[in-house]
Design an enzyme around this catalytic site. Structure first.
Site, PDB file in Angstrom:
ATOM      1  N   SER A   1     -13.211   4.131  -9.095  1.00 45.76           N
ATOM      2  CA  SER A   1     -12.685   5.161  -9.996  1.00 45.76           C
ATOM      3  C   SER A   1     -11.930   4.525 -11.164  1.00 45.76           C
ATOM      4  O   SER A   1     -12.164   4.878 -12.325  1.00 45.76           O
ATOM      5  CB  SER A   1     -11.796   6.158  -9.243  1.00 45.76           C
ATOM      6  OG  SER A   1     -10.743   5.503  -8.578  1.00 45.76           O
TER       7      SER A   1
ATOM      8  N   SER B   1     -24.664   8.274 -15.943  1.00 46.08           N
ATOM      9  CA  SER B   1     -24.358   7.248 -14.946  1.00 46.08           C
ATOM     10  C   SER B   1     -25.640   6.809 -14.262  1.00 46.08           C
ATOM     11  O   SER B   1     -26.365   7.633 -13.703  1.00 46.08           O
ATOM     12  CB  SER B   1     -23.386   7.780 -13.893  1.00 46.08           C
ATOM     13  OG  SER B   1     -23.341   6.855 -12.804  1.00 46.08           O
TER      14      SER B   1
ATOM     15  N   THR C   1       2.928   1.992  -2.028  1.00 51.47           N
ATOM     16  CA  THR C   1       4.243   1.700  -2.607  1.00 51.47           C
ATOM     17  C   THR C   1       4.271   2.024  -4.100  1.00 51.47           C
ATOM     18  O   THR C   1       5.348   2.185  -4.664  1.00 51.47           O
ATOM     19  CB  THR C   1       4.601   0.206  -2.408  1.00 51.47           C
ATOM     20  OG1 THR C   1       3.420  -0.568  -2.654  1.00 51.47           O
ATOM     21  CG2 THR C   1       5.094  -0.060  -1.004  1.00 51.47           C
ATOM     22  N   ASP C   2       3.100   2.150  -4.724  1.00 53.81           N
ATOM     23  CA  ASP C   2       3.105   2.327  -6.194  1.00 53.81           C
ATOM     24  C   ASP C   2       3.771   3.639  -6.607  1.00 53.81           C
ATOM     25  O   ASP C   2       4.640   3.643  -7.467  1.00 53.81           O
ATOM     26  CB  ASP C   2       1.713   2.153  -6.832  1.00 53.81           C
ATOM     27  CG  ASP C   2       0.619   3.060  -6.289  1.00 53.81           C
ATOM     28  OD1 ASP C   2       0.858   3.758  -5.279  1.00 53.81           O
ATOM     29  OD2 ASP C   2      -0.479   3.066  -6.883  1.00 53.81           O
TER      30      ASP C   2
ATOM     31  N   GLY D   1     -12.974   2.144  -1.451  1.00 52.82           N
ATOM     32  CA  GLY D   1     -11.614   1.604  -1.419  1.00 52.82           C
ATOM     33  C   GLY D   1     -11.426   0.415  -2.354  1.00 52.82           C
ATOM     34  O   GLY D   1     -10.389  -0.237  -2.338  1.00 52.82           O
ATOM     35  N   LEU D   2     -12.417   0.102  -3.187  1.00 53.62           N
ATOM     36  CA  LEU D   2     -12.284  -1.027  -4.122  1.00 53.62           C
ATOM     37  C   LEU D   2     -12.083  -0.535  -5.551  1.00 53.62           C
ATOM     38  O   LEU D   2     -12.214  -1.265  -6.512  1.00 53.62           O
ATOM     39  CB  LEU D   2     -13.508  -1.946  -4.045  1.00 53.62           C
ATOM     40  CG  LEU D   2     -13.822  -2.501  -2.653  1.00 53.62           C
ATOM     41  CD1 LEU D   2     -14.983  -3.491  -2.726  1.00 53.62           C
ATOM     42  CD2 LEU D   2     -12.613  -3.187  -2.034  1.00 53.62           C
TER      43      LEU D   2
ATOM     44  N   GLU E   1       0.831  -1.212   0.000  1.00 53.18           N
ATOM     45  CA  GLU E   1       0.000   0.000   0.000  1.00 53.18           C
ATOM     46  C   GLU E   1       0.863   1.259   0.000  1.00 53.18           C
ATOM     47  O   GLU E   1       1.820   1.362   0.780  1.00 53.18           O
ATOM     48  CB  GLU E   1      -0.909  -0.020   1.236  1.00 53.18           C
ATOM     49  CG  GLU E   1      -2.279   0.524   0.978  1.00 53.18           C
ATOM     50  CD  GLU E   1      -3.088  -0.340  -0.001  1.00 53.18           C
ATOM     51  OE1 GLU E   1      -3.272   0.114  -1.150  1.00 53.18           O
ATOM     52  OE2 GLU E   1      -3.511  -1.431   0.375  1.00 53.18           O
TER      53      GLU E   1
ATOM     54  N   TYR F   1      -3.990  11.976   1.374  1.00 57.62           N
ATOM     55  CA  TYR F   1      -3.248  11.096   0.464  1.00 57.62           C
ATOM     56  C   TYR F   1      -2.067  11.862  -0.128  1.00 57.62           C
ATOM     57  O   TYR F   1      -0.933  11.387  -0.153  1.00 57.62           O
ATOM     58  CB  TYR F   1      -4.179  10.595  -0.638  1.00 57.62           C
ATOM     59  CG  TYR F   1      -3.626   9.490  -1.497  1.00 57.62           C
ATOM     60  CD1 TYR F   1      -4.024   8.174  -1.299  1.00 57.62           C
ATOM     61  CD2 TYR F   1      -2.717   9.754  -2.520  1.00 57.62           C
ATOM     62  CE1 TYR F   1      -3.523   7.142  -2.092  1.00 57.62           C
ATOM     63  CE2 TYR F   1      -2.210   8.742  -3.316  1.00 57.62           C
ATOM     64  CZ  TYR F   1      -2.625   7.448  -3.096  1.00 57.62           C
ATOM     65  OH  TYR F   1      -2.127   6.442  -3.891  1.00 57.62           O
TER      66      TYR F   1
ATOM     67  N   ASP G   1      -4.250   0.672  -9.531  1.00 51.73           N
ATOM     68  CA  ASP G   1      -5.666   0.325  -9.704  1.00 51.73           C
ATOM     69  C   ASP G   1      -5.992   0.066 -11.164  1.00 51.73           C
ATOM     70  O   ASP G   1      -6.711  -0.869 -11.513  1.00 51.73           O
ATOM     71  CB  ASP G   1      -6.563   1.467  -9.193  1.00 51.73           C
ATOM     72  CG  ASP G   1      -6.376   1.730  -7.717  1.00 51.73           C
ATOM     73  OD1 ASP G   1      -5.650   0.952  -7.055  1.00 51.73           O
ATOM     74  OD2 ASP G   1      -6.949   2.716  -7.221  1.00 51.73           O
TER      75      ASP G   1
END
Ligand code: ADP
Ligand code: MG
Length: 376
Positions: free
Chosen positions: A119, A63, A31-32, A115-116, A29, A215, A163
């Site tokens: 986006s 949407s 780390t990207d 958190g999944l 997490e 973030y 992601d």
């Protein structure tokens, strides 16, 4: 059905249907963007889109989740609008579509802001679908970068590209092991089903916002630590170096750096563990990752800590928060037969603490973005 949603809004059939999944990050997490390692997997929850060309130089995007239709002139110069349509319009802008207007209908069962990665599911379903329809010939990695840039430059959320890569490259029963420096992508067979194991998501329904500062602060702290140490990124630091550099960093920067250094090691160990079917080791690494995010990176919440603790008490092999943090979801690796026990114990713990009732569901490692039929 997405075909009907499209027709209701645009009074004609769509030309192409596409889907892209959400993801859970098993380990690795923050780390990207430090050019490190991550190990996400695509899940069966996904965003579906229907796309068609129109005769006008205008993009129309609907949407079903927000029940809003947004219009924007094509080609896209400066985006004057705010809100969710920045994600798909950002992708269209960066795909550099000329004056061809597009009609797009979107529907998703990925929890939004949970958190999944709803986006990335949104960006990648639109990006991959338009790429195919207009024969733009971008490779998957190129598309992942375009979608990431839409999120960074247009939406303003300073996230890495984990992601989007997970959503585009995922495969059933596999995790996607990404070296974010070399951009090497390897599928890793998880073997969870054979081992009788599942990943359970605990969506705390406390939504995070990746563009509201926290973030970005973490990202800045990591970059400033790397700067002070004269290295390109925290990827270049290892555990032996860490002790020696403490005096050059503020206490906060040191903690952030320690999370990144130890988290990179944990990802590598986790990949090895899963390849050897050492699931207890894998679980232990997940739990250690959570502690590091809670104590060193300071991105967990009381709800996420509680979800992890209750999961471990009900026999989970490991548990951790997943995603950017400050809310969102936790995950647990657990034997299938222990899921009811986990569910009860998490629900009870949340009730006792006066937290919102969480959504708890199992997810399977699933395939990445692909073309579908309109009846999906
Ligand atoms: P996550 O990616 O964890 O779900 P983010 O904050 O990164 O959370 O992204 C959530 C945002 O993405 C929402 O606030 C919304 O603007 C946008 N979004 C995602 N999916 C949809 C959708 N199906 N319809 C409209 N907006 C969406
Ligand atoms: Mg997201």
């Amino acid at each position: 059905m997405i075909a009907e949603i499209f027709e209701q809004n645009f009074q004609k059939p769509a030309e192409i249907f596409w889907q892209a999944p959400g993801r859970v990050n098993l380990i690795g997490e923050h780390t990207d963007y430090n050019q490190g390692f991550v190990l996400p997997m695509a899940i069966e929850k996904r965003t579906v889109v229907a796309i068609g060309r129109n005769e006008r130089s205008i993009h129309r995007i609907y949407s079903a989740n927000t029940e809003e239709l947004i219009e924007h002139p094509a080609p896209i110069g400066n985006l004057e609008i705010s809100g969710w349509a920045r994600y798909p319009l950002g992708v269209l802008k960066l795909l550099e579509i000329s004056d061809q207007g597009l009609d797009i209908a979107i529907s998703s069962d990925v929890p939004i802001g949970g958190g999944l990665s709803s986006s990335a599911a949104l960006e990648c379903s639109v990006g991959a679908g338009v790429n195919k329809l207009l024969e733009l010939d971008n490779e998957k990695l190129e598309l992942a970068k375009i979608c990431q840039r839409a999120e960074n430059e247009v939406v303003g959320a300073p996230t890495g590209n984990m992601d989007q890569i997970a959503s585009l490259f995922g495969k059933a029963d596999n995790a996607v092991f990404i070296d974010c420096r070399s951009e090497e992508i390897q599928l890793v067979d998880l073997g969870f089903e054979k081992a009788g194991l599942e990943i359970v998501v605990i969506d705390t329904r406390t939504s995070h916002k990746l563009d509201d500062g926290d973030y970005g602060n973490r990202r800045d702290e990591c970059y400033s630590a790397a700067d002070k140490l004269g290295i390109h990124s925290l990827r270049d630091l290892n555990e032996q170096h860490l002790e020696g550099v403490q005096s050059q960093l503020t206490a906060t920067e040191f903690k952030r750096a320690r999370h990144i250094v130890t988290e990179n090691q944990r990802v590598l160990k986790a990949v090895q563990a899963v390849r050897e079917q050492e699931y207890f080791t894998f679980g232990k690494l997940m739990t250690e990752s959570h502690s590091s995010m809670r104590d060193d990176f300071e991105i967990s919440t009381a709800e996420l800590d509680q979800a992890v603790e209750a999961s471990l008490q009900s026999g989970a092999l490991g548990a951790r928060m997943t995603g950017g943090g400050f809310g969102g979801s936790g995950i647990a690796l657990i034997e299938s037969q222990n899921i009811p026990q986990l569910t009860d114990s998490v629900l009870e713990a949340f009730k006792q603490r006066g937290f919102k009732t969480p959504e708890i569901f199992a997810v399977k490692p699933s395939c990445g973005a692909r073309e579908i039929k309109g009846t999906n």
